[in-house]
Design an enzyme around this catalytic site. Structure first.
Site, PDB file in Angstrom:
ATOM      1  N   ASP A  18      -6.309 -61.162 -26.657  1.00  0.00           N
ATOM      2  CA  ASP A  18      -5.599 -61.619 -27.858  1.00  0.00           C
ATOM      3  C   ASP A  18      -6.195 -60.853 -29.029  1.00  0.00           C
ATOM      4  O   ASP A  18      -7.334 -61.101 -29.421  1.00  0.00           O
ATOM      5  CB  ASP A  18      -5.806 -63.125 -28.028  1.00  0.00           C
ATOM      6  CG  ASP A  18      -5.169 -63.679 -29.298  1.00  0.00           C
ATOM      7  OD1 ASP A  18      -4.627 -62.891 -30.106  1.00  0.00           O
ATOM      8  OD2 ASP A  18      -5.224 -64.910 -29.496  1.00  0.00           O
ATOM      9  N   VAL A  19      -5.438 -59.904 -29.567  1.00  0.00           N
ATOM     10  CA  VAL A  19      -6.001 -59.034 -30.597  1.00  0.00           C
ATOM     11  C   VAL A  19      -6.372 -59.780 -31.869  1.00  0.00           C
ATOM     12  O   VAL A  19      -7.167 -59.286 -32.677  1.00  0.00           O
ATOM     13  CB  VAL A  19      -5.043 -57.876 -30.942  1.00  0.00           C
ATOM     14  CG1 VAL A  19      -4.836 -56.976 -29.730  1.00  0.00           C
ATOM     15  CG2 VAL A  19      -3.710 -58.387 -31.478  1.00  0.00           C
ATOM     16  N   ASN A  29      -0.824 -51.622 -30.715  1.00  0.00           N
ATOM     17  CA  ASN A  29       0.617 -51.824 -30.635  1.00  0.00           C
ATOM     18  C   ASN A  29       1.034 -53.290 -30.627  1.00  0.00           C
ATOM     19  O   ASN A  29       2.185 -53.602 -30.918  1.00  0.00           O
ATOM     20  CB  ASN A  29       1.135 -51.125 -29.362  1.00  0.00           C
ATOM     21  CG  ASN A  29       2.561 -51.459 -29.060  1.00  0.00           C
ATOM     22  OD1 ASN A  29       3.488 -51.012 -29.727  1.00  0.00           O
ATOM     23  ND2 ASN A  29       2.763 -52.288 -28.026  1.00  0.00           N
ATOM     24  N   TYR A  84       6.832 -60.985 -41.215  1.00  0.00           N
ATOM     25  CA  TYR A  84       6.707 -59.729 -40.482  1.00  0.00           C
ATOM     26  C   TYR A  84       6.576 -58.550 -41.448  1.00  0.00           C
ATOM     27  O   TYR A  84       5.694 -57.696 -41.288  1.00  0.00           O
ATOM     28  CB  TYR A  84       7.929 -59.547 -39.580  1.00  0.00           C
ATOM     29  CG  TYR A  84       7.845 -58.341 -38.674  1.00  0.00           C
ATOM     30  CD1 TYR A  84       7.089 -58.382 -37.506  1.00  0.00           C
ATOM     31  CD2 TYR A  84       8.519 -57.162 -38.984  1.00  0.00           C
ATOM     32  CE1 TYR A  84       7.003 -57.277 -36.674  1.00  0.00           C
ATOM     33  CE2 TYR A  84       8.447 -56.052 -38.155  1.00  0.00           C
ATOM     34  CZ  TYR A  84       7.690 -56.117 -36.993  1.00  0.00           C
ATOM     35  OH  TYR A  84       7.603 -55.020 -36.177  1.00  0.00           O
ATOM     36  N   LYS A 127       3.250 -56.132 -41.878  1.00  0.00           N
ATOM     37  CA  LYS A 127       3.334 -54.705 -41.573  1.00  0.00           C
ATOM     38  C   LYS A 127       3.051 -53.852 -42.810  1.00  0.00           C
ATOM     39  O   LYS A 127       2.550 -52.727 -42.689  1.00  0.00           O
ATOM     40  CB  LYS A 127       4.700 -54.371 -40.989  1.00  0.00           C
ATOM     41  CG  LYS A 127       4.905 -54.894 -39.571  1.00  0.00           C
ATOM     42  CD  LYS A 127       3.951 -54.244 -38.587  1.00  0.00           C
ATOM     43  CE  LYS A 127       4.258 -54.631 -37.160  1.00  0.00           C
ATOM     44  NZ  LYS A 127       3.378 -53.964 -36.172  1.00  0.00           N
ATOM     45  N   THR A 182      13.818 -54.338 -27.196  1.00  0.00           N
ATOM     46  CA  THR A 182      12.714 -54.976 -26.481  1.00  0.00           C
ATOM     47  C   THR A 182      12.928 -56.483 -26.483  1.00  0.00           C
ATOM     48  O   THR A 182      13.785 -57.012 -27.195  1.00  0.00           O
ATOM     49  CB  THR A 182      11.356 -54.679 -27.146  1.00  0.00           C
ATOM     50  OG1 THR A 182      11.301 -55.329 -28.421  1.00  0.00           O
ATOM     51  CG2 THR A 182      11.134 -53.183 -27.325  1.00  0.00           C
TER      52      THR A 182
END
Length: 244
Positions: free
Chosen positions: A63-64, A90, A156, A160, A191
């Site tokens: 889990d980053v 990623n 989001y 980012k 995706t």
């Protein structure tokens, strides 16, 4: 291709989609690939596909957004392979697609935990490993929504945008160490996370935009992984046409 023979790469979010495609391509070019994801089943499947194709892969749950998970991932790679040269940060999520006034604070925070703090943990903890190897390459998956605003995607987009600034800062800080840091903006990709609506290969609400499969992102990722040194750094490379 054996352009990455002897290199070791870490790819987060490698269980599916863009991460899985990049992991397979790096291995095909000769790199040993450490595939990381929160889903054990998915990341083990990616690693097995790499091995079935004749490549070398390590599968690790990570889990980053948890610094201890990232540290454990890197320690395992270093113990088995002696370190690593490439990082593809990623992993990402998009959990709340509502205006700020109607947003869920918990989902907003989780988006930042994974998307921004995940990159921070991956990059910060990779620095000593890459310095020990005499340099390295970090490639971060960004987004066009991190460069221009889009209604209903506040969490989001803001996360980012933070990633893009962090890329530039890291590039300045690590240039003298021979470590390059760049952003890869895939644009719309079909995706499980994005679920981009499509019509005959283009995006429904923007027919001039190229709707990609994960494998379509690979050539740009490989350019960034294999470009002769010192190479570009602090730059954003985009497969996206649309300006929001």
């Amino acid at each position: 291709m054996t352009t990455l023979a002897g290199k070791v790469a870490v790819v987060t979010g490698a269980g599916r989609g863009i991460g899985a495609a990049i992991a397979k391509a790096l291995a095909a070019a000769g790199a040993t690939v450490a595939c990381a994801s929160r889903s054990v089943a998915e990341v083990e499947a990616t690693a097995q596909r790499v091995r079935d194709a004749g490549g070398r892969a390590i599968a690790r749950r990570c889990d980053v957004g948890d610094a201890s998970d990232v540290a454990a991932l890197y320690e395992a790679v270093a113990a088995q392979e002696g370190g690593f040269d490439l990082l593809f940060a990623n992993a990402g999520v998009s959990l709340d697609q509502r205006p700020v006034g109607a947003s869920d604070p918990a989902a907003f925070e989780e988006t930042f935990r994974v998307n921004l703090f995940g990159v921070y943990h991956c990059a910060r903890l990779a620095i000593p490993h890459m310095r020990a190897r005499g340099g390295g390459r970090m490639v971060v998956t960004g987004s066009g929504m991190g460069h221009s605003s889009l209604h209903g995607h506040a969490a989001y987009s803001a996360s980012k945008a933070g990633v893009w600034m962090l890329v530039r800062i890291l590039a300045d800080e690590l240039r003298a160490d021979g470590i390059t840091v760049n952003e890869l903006v895939p644009g719309p990709v079909r995706t499980a996370m994005t679920g981009v609506p499509q019509r005959e290969g283009s995006v429904v609400n923007n027919p001039i935009e190229w709707l990609k499969q994960p494998e379509d992102v690979v050539p740009l990722a490989m350019f960034l992984a294999t470009h002769p040194g010192p190479g570009p750094t602090g730059q954003s490379f985009s497969l996206m046409r649309r300006t929001f």
